[in-house]
Design a protein around this motif. Structure first.
Motif, short mmCIF file in Angstrom:
data_model
loop_
_atom_site.label_atom_id
_atom_site.label_comp_id
_atom_site.label_asym_id
_atom_site.label_seq_id
_atom_site.Cartn_x
_atom_site.Cartn_y
_atom_site.Cartn_z
N UNK A 112 0.80 -1.22 0.00
CA UNK A 112 0.00 0.00 0.00
C UNK A 112 0.83 1.26 0.00
N UNK A 113 1.84 1.31 0.86
CA UNK A 113 2.70 2.49 0.94
C UNK A 113 3.50 2.65 -0.36
N UNK A 114 3.97 1.54 -0.93
CA UNK A 114 4.74 1.59 -2.17
C UNK A 114 3.90 2.14 -3.32
N UNK A 115 2.67 1.66 -3.44
CA UNK A 115 1.79 2.16 -4.50
C UNK A 115 1.44 3.61 -4.29
N UNK A 116 1.21 4.01 -3.04
CA UNK A 116 0.90 5.41 -2.76
C UNK A 116 2.08 6.30 -3.16
N UNK A 117 3.30 5.87 -2.82
CA UNK A 117 4.49 6.65 -3.18
C UNK A 117 4.64 6.74 -4.69
N UNK A 118 4.33 5.64 -5.40
CA UNK A 118 4.41 5.66 -6.86
C UNK A 118 3.40 6.63 -7.46
N UNK A 119 2.17 6.60 -6.97
CA UNK A 119 1.14 7.50 -7.50
C UNK A 119 1.49 8.96 -7.22
N UNK A 134 -4.47 -0.18 -7.90
CA UNK A 134 -3.88 -0.92 -6.78
C UNK A 134 -4.53 -2.29 -6.63
N UNK A 135 -5.84 -2.37 -6.76
CA UNK A 135 -6.54 -3.64 -6.62
C UNK A 135 -6.17 -4.60 -7.76
N UNK A 136 -6.06 -4.05 -8.96
CA UNK A 136 -5.63 -4.89 -10.10
C UNK A 136 -4.24 -5.44 -9.84
N UNK A 137 -3.37 -4.60 -9.30
CA UNK A 137 -1.98 -4.99 -9.07
C UNK A 137 -1.86 -6.16 -8.10
N UNK A 138 -2.56 -6.09 -6.96
CA UNK A 138 -2.38 -7.16 -5.98
C UNK A 138 -3.23 -8.40 -6.30
N UNK A 205 -4.43 3.34 1.73
CA UNK A 205 -3.29 4.15 1.31
C UNK A 205 -3.41 4.70 -0.11
N UNK A 206 -4.29 4.12 -0.92
CA UNK A 206 -4.35 4.52 -2.33
C UNK A 206 -5.63 5.25 -2.71
N UNK A 207 -6.52 5.50 -1.75
CA UNK A 207 -7.74 6.23 -2.06
C UNK A 207 -7.57 7.71 -1.76
#
Length: 256
Positions: A112-119, A134-138, A205-207
């Motif tokens: 979650x933190x990694x995807x948030x940092x990427x976005x 994010x949901x597609x990724x995991x 973390x991604x919303x």
């Protein structure tokens, strides 16, 4: 006889331990009172309140739509990914399988933190789209692992035989391979759908503001105490999922 009876009692206790909280939740979703554990009488009051709650209905809409899109997209990507891995040689295949397993072993908070940092790095506004990505990724690694066992069960020369009979590689995949592995594809899609509905940490973390799924909405409500409306919603979702599972099992028995 005694051994069989003891085994059945053990299984009964295991399932009772697993489903007793759900049964408790379902029973008290029909409680007229507000507090669980204090039965005030049978009532559908909380079901009526549930469908009148705009916040919960909005969260439910986001949850279902993201789960549907995430399961469809991740299944398509995972299908072609699994087929590509299956057709590779041994060493590259093992390397990619190891890479595919890393997200499964990673704690959700790391993902979650990694995807948030990427976005944030890509200047993407956090909201519906970032949560969906994010949901597609995991979900993709789970889909790949659901399809690969079905691919391994195929005869080794089935694709080559189709090519020798005049089929193109695309025709061989869609007309020969896909029908054989379809149960694995459906299983992967159902797993992805379930994981998407259930996820909290990565979604959190991604919303962005104004976009909440059910897990985030329930977490926010937990600070003030869980409303019996959530019991009603959980009961409906449980019945729907059980109905889908029964339909799938009945179809599989008819096909057998």
């Amino acid at each position: 006889m005694v051994k069989k009876l003891s085994r059945n009692i053990y299984l009964f206790l295991v399932f009772l331990f697993l489903y007793l909280p759900i049964i408790f939740l379902m029973v008290f979703s029909f409680n007229e009172g507000k507090y669980s554990g204090n039965w005030k009488g049978f009532s559908l009051h909380w079901y009526v309140e549930l469908f009148q709650d705009r916040m919960i209905m909005s969260a439910l809409g986001y949850t279902v739509s993201i789960a549907i899109f995430a399961s469809i997209i991740s299944t398509i990507i995972g299908l072609f990914g699994a087929y590509s891995i299956f057709r590779m040689k041994s060493r590259p295949r093992q390397l990619l399988l190891t890479v595919n397993n890393i997200p499964l072993l990673n704690p959700d908070i790391v993902t979650g933190v990694s995807l948030m940092a990427l976005f944030v790095f890509l200047n993407m506004r956090l909201g519906y789209l970032t949560m969906l990505i994010a949901h597609i990724t995991f979900c993709i690694p789970y889909v790949i692992l659901s399809i690969l066992p079905k691919l391994r069960q195929l005869p080794k020369d089935i694709v080559d035989a189709a090519l020798d009979l005049g089929a193109t590689p695309t025709q061989a995949f869609y007309k020969v391979v896909l029908p054989e592995i379809l149960p694995g594809v459906i299983t992967g899609a159902l797993i992805a759908f379930t994981l998407s509905i259930d996820d909290f940490v990565i979604s959190f973390f991604t919303t962005g503001s104004g976009v909440n799924n059910l897990s985030i909405a329930i977490f926010s409500m937990a600070r003030r105490g869980i409303s019996p409306k959530i019991n009603a919603l959980s009961t409906i979702m449980f019945i729907v999922v059980m109905g889908l599972l029964l339909i799938i099992n009945m179809r599989e028995k008819k096909e057998d």
